[in-house]
Design a protein around this motif. Sequence first.
Motif, mmCIF file in Angstrom:
data_model
loop_
_atom_site.group_PDB
_atom_site.id
_atom_site.type_symbol
_atom_site.label_atom_id
_atom_site.label_comp_id
_atom_site.label_asym_id
_atom_site.label_seq_id
_atom_site.Cartn_x
_atom_site.Cartn_y
_atom_site.Cartn_z
ATOM 1 N N LEU A 11 -12.176 26.889 2.723
ATOM 2 C CA LEU A 11 -12.839 25.691 2.207
ATOM 3 C C LEU A 11 -12.269 24.431 2.841
ATOM 4 C CD1 LEU A 11 -14.741 24.239 0.261
ATOM 5 C CD2 LEU A 11 -13.034 24.511 -1.534
ATOM 6 N N ALA A 15 -14.421 22.025 5.257
ATOM 7 C CA ALA A 15 -14.630 20.657 4.768
ATOM 8 C C ALA A 15 -14.156 19.632 5.791
ATOM 9 C CB ALA A 15 -13.907 20.460 3.437
ATOM 10 N N ILE A 21 -20.247 20.248 1.534
ATOM 11 C CA ILE A 21 -19.344 20.901 0.602
ATOM 12 C C ILE A 21 -19.951 22.166 -0.003
ATOM 13 C CG2 ILE A 21 -18.136 20.628 -1.598
ATOM 14 C CD1 ILE A 21 -16.898 19.160 0.807
ATOM 15 N N TYR A 22 -21.250 22.112 -0.347
ATOM 16 C CA TYR A 22 -21.847 23.288 -0.988
ATOM 17 C C TYR A 22 -21.904 24.472 -0.022
ATOM 18 C CZ TYR A 22 -26.297 22.120 1.356
ATOM 19 O OH TYR A 22 -27.274 21.865 2.289
ATOM 20 N N ILE A 25 -18.103 25.804 0.344
ATOM 21 C CA ILE A 25 -17.629 26.636 -0.764
ATOM 22 C C ILE A 25 -18.366 27.979 -0.808
ATOM 23 C CG2 ILE A 25 -19.182 25.750 -2.577
ATOM 24 C CD1 ILE A 25 -16.773 25.812 -4.450
ATOM 25 N N LEU A 280 -23.805 23.511 -5.544
ATOM 26 C CA LEU A 280 -22.355 23.399 -5.663
ATOM 27 C C LEU A 280 -21.880 23.884 -7.027
ATOM 28 C CD1 LEU A 280 -19.569 22.338 -4.702
ATOM 29 C CD2 LEU A 280 -20.224 20.119 -5.632
ATOM 30 N N SER A 284 -19.669 27.189 -7.618
ATOM 31 C CA SER A 284 -18.333 26.984 -8.186
ATOM 32 C C SER A 284 -17.991 28.079 -9.188
ATOM 33 C CB SER A 284 -18.250 25.608 -8.863
ATOM 34 O OG SER A 284 -19.063 25.550 -10.027
ATOM 35 N N CYS A 333 -15.747 18.571 -4.888
ATOM 36 C CA CYS A 333 -15.066 19.679 -4.207
ATOM 37 C C CYS A 333 -13.673 19.882 -4.800
ATOM 38 C CB CYS A 333 -14.991 19.415 -2.714
ATOM 39 S SG CYS A 333 -14.185 20.716 -1.774
#
Length: 425
Positions: A11, A15, A21-22, A25, A280, A284, A333
């Motif tokens: 990650l 990043a 970000i989505y 991850i 996201l 998560s 994030c």
Amino acid sequence: MNAGIIIFVVLLVLAFLGLPIYLSIGIATLVAMLQAGFPLEAIAQKTFLGMNSASLLCIPLFILAGNIMAQGITQKLIAAANVPLGRVRGSLASVTVLSSALFGAISGSAVATAAAVGGMTVPAMKENGYDKNYAVACASCSSLLGPMIPPSISLVVYASLTECSIQKLFMATAIPAVFCTVCFLAYTLYYGHKMKLPKQPKTTAREKLMVLKDSIWALFMPIIVLGLIFGGICTVSEAAAISALYSAIVGMFIYRTVSFKNLLNTLYETTISVSAIMILVGLSKASAYVVISSQLPQLFMETMTSLVSSKFVVLLMINIIFLILGCLMEGNCIIVMMVPLMLNLVNSFGIDLIQFGILTCINIYIGCITPPVGVSLLVGTKLGDTSVGGAFKSCLPFFAISLVVLLLVSYVPSFTLWLPSVLAQ
């Protein structure tokens, strides 16, 4: 290698390479599952479970309301804020702070607040002879009030990971937000008096009443949203739906700043923004499942407790970790990555999850004005055509105030927990 550590490493790498970000991850979770032998269908199941919550409906609705308000209605809020503050020195800076607080009670986003309010007040401050670095700093730092004042998208993301009450989280952030607003206002008034900044032209009582009359529909917006949530009249999602409908009606039929075509474009832009956030939030859950299953939170807790035994020191270390990450990474994030890791540690030291949620989010809000990532500061420097270094130097007094608020949240539990306990009775 531990699957949870794999998620963190992949990650961070993705990043920093600039991948959304989505996507970062999602790829990190998939790589960790493949390496550790997790069943791959779990990523789909956990992602769906993460998004399958009625409480998450408030995210698209609050974003939609903020996007509609940004189309002309924000000007009404600024005009209304100018009525009580117009005759003080440096009033434009004070108006920026108060307008950001009012807009924050609708948008829940620091970047949206910086762009909507700062986009109008920064050029005005420069035209009136304000130092451009101070103008940018004021608008950028005032944008922290956007997510700090309920509603807050970051708090909704936090709630989805911890199953805390969104309504209680919104109540808990109210006192820190008001305190921060008052302190920001006090500093702008002090700075304006010290630097002998200009006052706004004098207006008659009749003119002020006309401005307030014209702005009344815009002012009702935050009052309605906060009143419905804090009064327990409806759920947060229902309040969000009412705010979106109200903003559309006011924008289209009362102020006429939003056309039907503009509304369709706003819906399209909101859909794109919401899609990234919801993916996201869903992913998560999948990443948290891998992190927790890998026993990484227990290892982290055992390591920390072997080093320190004081709750005071633990809170200090958590804040330092979050502040450092806030300089380097996007806020949501950080929540997705660090909250599942720290939950066992937080629970073992008896830290309330509501308090921990506000502490977490204030740290990432401060990250919005700290280079190199500092998205609100970057937006402000573009609006003011100045350098990040010069603007950040002018941010330091606001930064110090934010740290005081953070310390109060960290070490005075009643600062966040008193209001939820009173209103829940």
